[in-house]
Write a protein that holds these residues in place. Structure first.
Motif, PDB file in Angstrom:
ATOM      1  N   TYR A   1       0.868  -1.210  -0.159  1.00  0.00           N
ATOM      2  CA  TYR A   1       0.133  -0.052  -0.118  1.00  0.00           C
ATOM      3  C   TYR A   1       0.885   1.439   0.057  1.00  0.00           C
ATOM      4  CZ  TYR A   1      -3.195   3.511   2.116  1.00  0.00           C
ATOM      5  OH  TYR A   1      -4.039   4.487   2.473  1.00  0.00           O
ATOM      6  N   VAL A   2       1.899   1.033   0.679  1.00  0.00           N
ATOM      7  CA  VAL A   2       2.715   2.275   1.080  1.00  0.00           C
ATOM      8  C   VAL A   2       3.664   2.377  -0.401  1.00  0.00           C
ATOM      9  CG1 VAL A   2       4.830   3.428   2.243  1.00  0.00           C
ATOM     10  CG2 VAL A   2       2.916   2.577   3.507  1.00  0.00           C
ATOM     11  N   GLN A   3       4.188   1.340  -0.677  1.00  0.00           N
ATOM     12  CA  GLN A   3       5.278   1.308  -1.818  1.00  0.00           C
ATOM     13  C   GLN A   3       4.568   1.733  -2.912  1.00  0.00           C
ATOM     14  OE1 GLN A   3       6.032  -1.154  -4.253  1.00  0.00           O
ATOM     15  NE2 GLN A   3       7.935  -0.202  -4.925  1.00  0.00           N
ATOM     16  N   GLN A   4       3.435   1.182  -3.577  1.00  0.00           N
ATOM     17  CA  GLN A   4       2.656   1.335  -4.663  1.00  0.00           C
ATOM     18  C   GLN A   4       2.037   2.592  -4.631  1.00  0.00           C
ATOM     19  OE1 GLN A   4       0.426  -1.956  -5.518  1.00  0.00           O
ATOM     20  NE2 GLN A   4       2.062  -3.498  -5.762  1.00  0.00           N
ATOM     21  N   GLY A   5       1.558   3.084  -3.511  1.00  0.00           N
ATOM     22  CA  GLY A   5       0.835   4.264  -3.403  1.00  0.00           C
ATOM     23  C   GLY A   5       1.881   5.443  -3.761  1.00  0.00           C
ATOM     24  N   ILE A   6       3.144   5.507  -3.220  1.00  0.00           N
ATOM     25  CA  ILE A   6       3.967   6.541  -3.255  1.00  0.00           C
ATOM     26  C   ILE A   6       4.636   6.486  -4.774  1.00  0.00           C
ATOM     27  CG2 ILE A   6       5.926   5.538  -2.270  1.00  0.00           C
ATOM     28  CD1 ILE A   6       4.519   9.193  -1.939  1.00  0.00           C
ATOM     29  N   THR A   7       4.860   5.505  -5.155  1.00  0.00           N
ATOM     30  CA  THR A   7       5.451   5.490  -6.515  1.00  0.00           C
ATOM     31  C   THR A   7       4.572   5.240  -7.958  1.00  0.00           C
ATOM     32  OG1 THR A   7       5.684   2.978  -6.215  1.00  0.00           O
ATOM     33  CG2 THR A   7       7.569   4.145  -5.304  1.00  0.00           C
ATOM     34  N   ASN A   8       3.277   4.879  -7.606  1.00  0.00           N
ATOM     35  CA  ASN A   8       2.515   4.844  -8.758  1.00  0.00           C
ATOM     36  C   ASN A   8       0.956   5.633  -8.600  1.00  0.00           C
ATOM     37  OD1 ASN A   8       4.041   2.935 -10.141  1.00  0.00           O
ATOM     38  ND2 ASN A   8       3.294   1.281  -8.871  1.00  0.00           N
ATOM     39  N   TRP A   9       0.600   5.162  -7.575  1.00  0.00           N
ATOM     40  CA  TRP A   9      -1.055   5.835  -7.301  1.00  0.00           C
ATOM     41  C   TRP A   9      -1.132   7.403  -7.206  1.00  0.00           C
ATOM     42  CZ3 TRP A   9      -2.107   1.731  -3.254  1.00  0.00           C
ATOM     43  CH2 TRP A   9      -2.096   0.555  -3.861  1.00  0.00           C
ATOM     44  N   ILE A  10      -0.040   7.788  -6.403  1.00  0.00           N
ATOM     45  CA  ILE A  10      -0.194   9.142  -6.045  1.00  0.00           C
ATOM     46  C   ILE A  10      -0.160  10.135  -7.267  1.00  0.00           C
ATOM     47  CG2 ILE A  10       2.393   9.581  -5.953  1.00  0.00           C
ATOM     48  CD1 ILE A  10       1.693  11.073  -3.068  1.00  0.00           C
ATOM     49  N   TYR A  11       0.337  10.022  -8.580  1.00  0.00           N
ATOM     50  CA  TYR A  11       0.399  10.800  -9.534  1.00  0.00           C
ATOM     51  C   TYR A  11      -0.967  11.030 -10.123  1.00  0.00           C
ATOM     52  CZ  TYR A  11       5.294  10.167  -8.844  1.00  0.00           C
ATOM     53  OH  TYR A  11       6.506   9.891  -8.298  1.00  0.00           O
ATOM     54  N   THR A  12      -1.825   9.903 -10.047  1.00  0.00           N
ATOM     55  CA  THR A  12      -3.527  10.247 -10.329  1.00  0.00           C
ATOM     56  C   THR A  12      -4.015  10.958  -9.314  1.00  0.00           C
ATOM     57  OG1 THR A  12      -3.168   8.133 -11.502  1.00  0.00           O
ATOM     58  CG2 THR A  12      -5.170   8.694 -10.882  1.00  0.00           C
ATOM     59  N   TRP A  13      -3.758  10.610  -8.086  1.00  0.00           N
ATOM     60  CA  TRP A  13      -4.615  11.463  -7.160  1.00  0.00           C
ATOM     61  C   TRP A  13      -4.280  12.934  -7.385  1.00  0.00           C
ATOM     62  CZ3 TRP A  13      -2.321   7.592  -2.770  1.00  0.00           C
ATOM     63  CH2 TRP A  13      -2.621   6.441  -2.705  1.00  0.00           C
ATOM     64  N   LEU A  14      -2.712  13.160  -7.218  1.00  0.00           N
ATOM     65  CA  LEU A  14      -2.535  14.607  -7.613  1.00  0.00           C
ATOM     66  C   LEU A  14      -3.323  15.217  -8.735  1.00  0.00           C
ATOM     67  CD1 LEU A  14       1.272  14.389  -7.019  1.00  0.00           C
ATOM     68  CD2 LEU A  14      -0.058  15.623  -5.848  1.00  0.00           C
ATOM     69  N   LYS A  15      -3.274  14.399  -9.916  1.00  0.00           N
ATOM     70  CA  LYS A  15      -4.064  15.047 -10.972  1.00  0.00           C
ATOM     71  C   LYS A  15      -5.503  15.242 -10.862  1.00  0.00           C
ATOM     72  CE  LYS A  15      -4.598  12.318 -14.881  1.00  0.00           C
ATOM     73  NZ  LYS A  15      -4.412  11.468 -15.485  1.00  0.00           N
TER      74      LYS A  15
END
Length: 159
Positions: free
Chosen positions: A77-91
């Motif tokens: 959750y942490v590793q994938q969230g900060i390296t992948n998912w976060i960019y979509t969340w920001l956008k």
């Protein structure tokens, strides 16, 4: 990133929770140069994911200057969230793919701010698999969780 050639700070993080939600703890084990640091904290009402995120945040907050960091977590959750998912969340204004608010957004936002200050290599490590750094971080998280349980045991029903 190679820890030795870049003088990287090595951080192992972990979270622990009894119930979900329930009393929880987080632990950080880090090596800066050859100095080892260990610290932990707790919350009497939290989730495991919140403790995993808080461990990563507290580890990064410890660093006062720009650093090269290798951060190990046993949380996908942490590793994938900060390296992948976060960019979509920001956008998407901190909305997930279902257009719902991202869970734990404040923690994610705080961690994201730390990624702007440091160069971080986020690495997943299998938990409970004889990795010394992970085992130490786990023991610290459990120590925090046990402190939260101890506090709750001493409370009356309004605690």
């Amino acid at each position: 990133m190679d820890a030795k050639s870049n003088n990287a700070v090595i951080i192992y993080t972990d979270g622990a929770c009894s119930g979900n939600p329930g009393p929880g703890g987080w632990g950080v084990f880090m090596t800066i140069d050859s100095v080892r640091k260990k610290f932990f904290g707790y919350s009497v009402n939290t989730t495991n994911n919140q403790m995993e995120l808080l461990a990563a945040l507290r580890g990064l907050e410890y660093l006062e200057t720009q650093s090269n960091v290798i951060l190990y977590t046993d949380s996908k959750y942490v590793q994938q969230g900060i390296t992948n998912w976060i960019y979509t969340w920001l956008k998407n204004g901190w909305k997930n793919s279902k257009k719902e608010d991202v869970k734990n957004a404040q923690l994610w936002q705080a961690i994201y701010q730390k990624t702007l200050m440091h160069t971080i290599d986020w690495r997943w490590v299998k938990g409970h698999a004889n990795n010394e750094g992970n085992m130490i971080a786990d023991a610290l998280a459990v120590q925090g969780r046990d402190k939260a349980i101890e506090i709750l045991a001493g409370c009356d029903k309004d605690c």
